[in-house]
Design a protein around this motif. Structure first.
Motif, PDB file in Angstrom:
ATOM      1  N   ARG A 168       1.001  -1.219   0.093  1.00  0.00           N
ATOM      2  CA  ARG A 168      -0.289   0.200  -0.015  1.00  0.00           C
ATOM      3  C   ARG A 168       0.987   1.190   0.112  1.00  0.00           C
ATOM      4  O   ARG A 168       0.529   2.097   0.231  1.00  0.00           O
ATOM      5  CB  ARG A 168      -1.062  -0.010   1.363  1.00  0.00           C
ATOM      6  CG  ARG A 168      -1.937  -1.056   1.104  1.00  0.00           C
ATOM      7  CD  ARG A 168      -2.892  -1.290   2.679  1.00  0.00           C
ATOM      8  NE  ARG A 168      -3.814   0.024   2.314  1.00  0.00           N
ATOM      9  CZ  ARG A 168      -4.666   0.291   3.061  1.00  0.00           C
ATOM     10  NH1 ARG A 168      -4.842  -0.716   4.296  1.00  0.00           N
ATOM     11  NH2 ARG A 168      -5.612   1.049   2.986  1.00  0.00           N
ATOM     12  N   GLY A 197       5.376   2.634  -7.442  1.00  0.00           N
ATOM     13  CA  GLY A 197       5.657   3.312  -8.559  1.00  0.00           C
ATOM     14  C   GLY A 197       6.868   3.375  -9.309  1.00  0.00           C
ATOM     15  O   GLY A 197       7.335   3.000 -10.127  1.00  0.00           O
ATOM     16  N   LYS A 214       2.153   3.606  -2.361  1.00  0.00           N
ATOM     17  CA  LYS A 214       2.195   3.989  -3.884  1.00  0.00           C
ATOM     18  C   LYS A 214       3.451   4.670  -4.543  1.00  0.00           C
ATOM     19  O   LYS A 214       3.796   4.287  -5.573  1.00  0.00           O
ATOM     20  CB  LYS A 214       1.085   5.033  -4.057  1.00  0.00           C
ATOM     21  CG  LYS A 214      -0.404   4.499  -3.592  1.00  0.00           C
ATOM     22  CD  LYS A 214      -1.481   5.591  -3.967  1.00  0.00           C
ATOM     23  CE  LYS A 214      -2.830   5.039  -3.573  1.00  0.00           C
ATOM     24  NZ  LYS A 214      -4.075   5.931  -3.750  1.00  0.00           N
ATOM     25  N   ASP A 215       4.128   5.437  -3.704  1.00  0.00           N
ATOM     26  CA  ASP A 215       5.489   5.898  -4.178  1.00  0.00           C
ATOM     27  C   ASP A 215       6.374   4.683  -4.572  1.00  0.00           C
ATOM     28  O   ASP A 215       7.088   4.833  -5.590  1.00  0.00           O
ATOM     29  CB  ASP A 215       5.954   6.891  -3.304  1.00  0.00           C
ATOM     30  CG  ASP A 215       4.994   8.136  -3.026  1.00  0.00           C
ATOM     31  OD1 ASP A 215       4.426   8.508  -4.022  1.00  0.00           O
ATOM     32  OD2 ASP A 215       5.020   8.655  -1.985  1.00  0.00           O
TER      33      ASP A 215
END
Length: 309
Positions: free
Chosen positions: A293, A299, A295-296
């Motif tokens: 969880r 990504g 996201k950074d």
């Protein structure tokens, strides 16, 4: 048994987790899998934080260093264990045992310090968000890392030198899969009072001290989160430190579990099995916990794989 001089000792016998011959191939496969997952998982975290400029922040700086330390921590013990199982030779040389003790303590304590510094980072980010970039500057981050490394190295050197002064008996079997310092000291025929005092003092100062710092940081974090009026704001603030809190709970709970289980049962075999939790499983799970969880980070990992494909 008569004491034997240190210079005559050729090595120790690592009995491992199990002496059953049928279990050895299974143990080899399981530990090889966990070691490879640990190395590749933590290596991906390091590469992702280096390659993505958006992750050049104090939090990910300490995370990448934690990942590097976790790789070194497991590499101190697991490769030797795998080699022993594969070759059916449980011997570790005296010099190899002392080196293993030094680096195991070094990276174990450094892991502990990094978790404490990361707790302080989350404390500043949540409790003093407007001053975060000013407080957590590059110089302070570097000083934190350097101080942690120097303290860990000095402590490890002291404890290793304390072991080197001991004389050992003819019984040199260690009921563990690596040279665990407590088990090695128990084999000594000479007086170990000073060794015990140093180990207890180091445990109190370098384990309980950082733990107290983490608990203080999170008590302030919880107070700040409770003061936030909106539910969305509370969730956002908590999500920034949830991964770190999970890793802290996993690391300290397993360490305390090993201590209390060995104290209650006085069984070295059960202690060896329990120590797998903090020395192998925790470093293996850290990349999954921090990626979950996030996201950074996810990504950055996608960009990393796209760049390679």
């Amino acid at each position: 048994m008569e004491p034997e001089n240190d210079t005559k000792i050729s090595g120790f016998l690592l009995l491992g987790i199990s002496e059953g011959p049928r279990l050895q191939p299974f143990l080899f496969g399981v530990f090889l899998f966990m070691y490879l997952v640990t190395v590749f998982g933590n290596l991906l975290i390091i590469l992702a934080t280096i390659s993505d400029s958006h992750l050049h922040t104090p939090m990910y700086f300490f995370l990448s260093n934690l990942s590097f330390v976790d790789i070194c921590f497991t590499s101190t013990t697991i490769p030797k264990m795998l080699m022993n199982v594969h070759t059916h030779n449980k011997v570790i040389t005296y010099k190899g045992c002392m080196i293993q003790i030094y680096f195991f303590i070094l990276f174990g304590v450094l892991d502990n310090f990094l978790l404490t510094v990361m707790a302080y980072d989350r404390f500043v980010a949540i409790c003093h968000p407007l001053h975060y970039t000013v407080i957590m500057n590059h110089k302070l981050c570097g000083l934190f890392l350097l101080a942690s490394l120097i303290t860990s190295a000095l402590n490890s050197l002291l404890q290793s030198l304390m072991v080197l002064r001991l004389s050992f008996c003819t019984e040199l079997k260690i009921p563990h899969f690596f040279c665990e310092i407590n088990q090695v000291v128990l084999l000594a025929c000479s007086d170990t009072f000073s060794n015990d005092m140093v180990m207890y003092f180091a445990a109190g100062l370098l384990f309980c001290g950082p733990l107290a710092g983490i608990l203080y940081s999170y008590s302030k974090i919880v107070s700040s989160i409770c003061a936030i009026s909106s539910a969305q704001g509370k969730y956002k603030a908590f999500s920034t430190c949830a991964s770190h809190l999970s890793v802290v709970c996993l690391f300290y709970c397993t360490c305390l579990g090993v201590y209390f289980s060995s104290s209650a049962t006085h069984n070295s075999h059960s202690s060896a099995i329990a120590s797998v939790m903090y020395s192998v499983i925790t470093p293996m799970l850290n990349p999954f916990i921090y990626s979950l969880r996030n996201k950074d980070l996810m990504g950055a990992l996608r960009k990393l794989f796209r760049g390679k494909s």
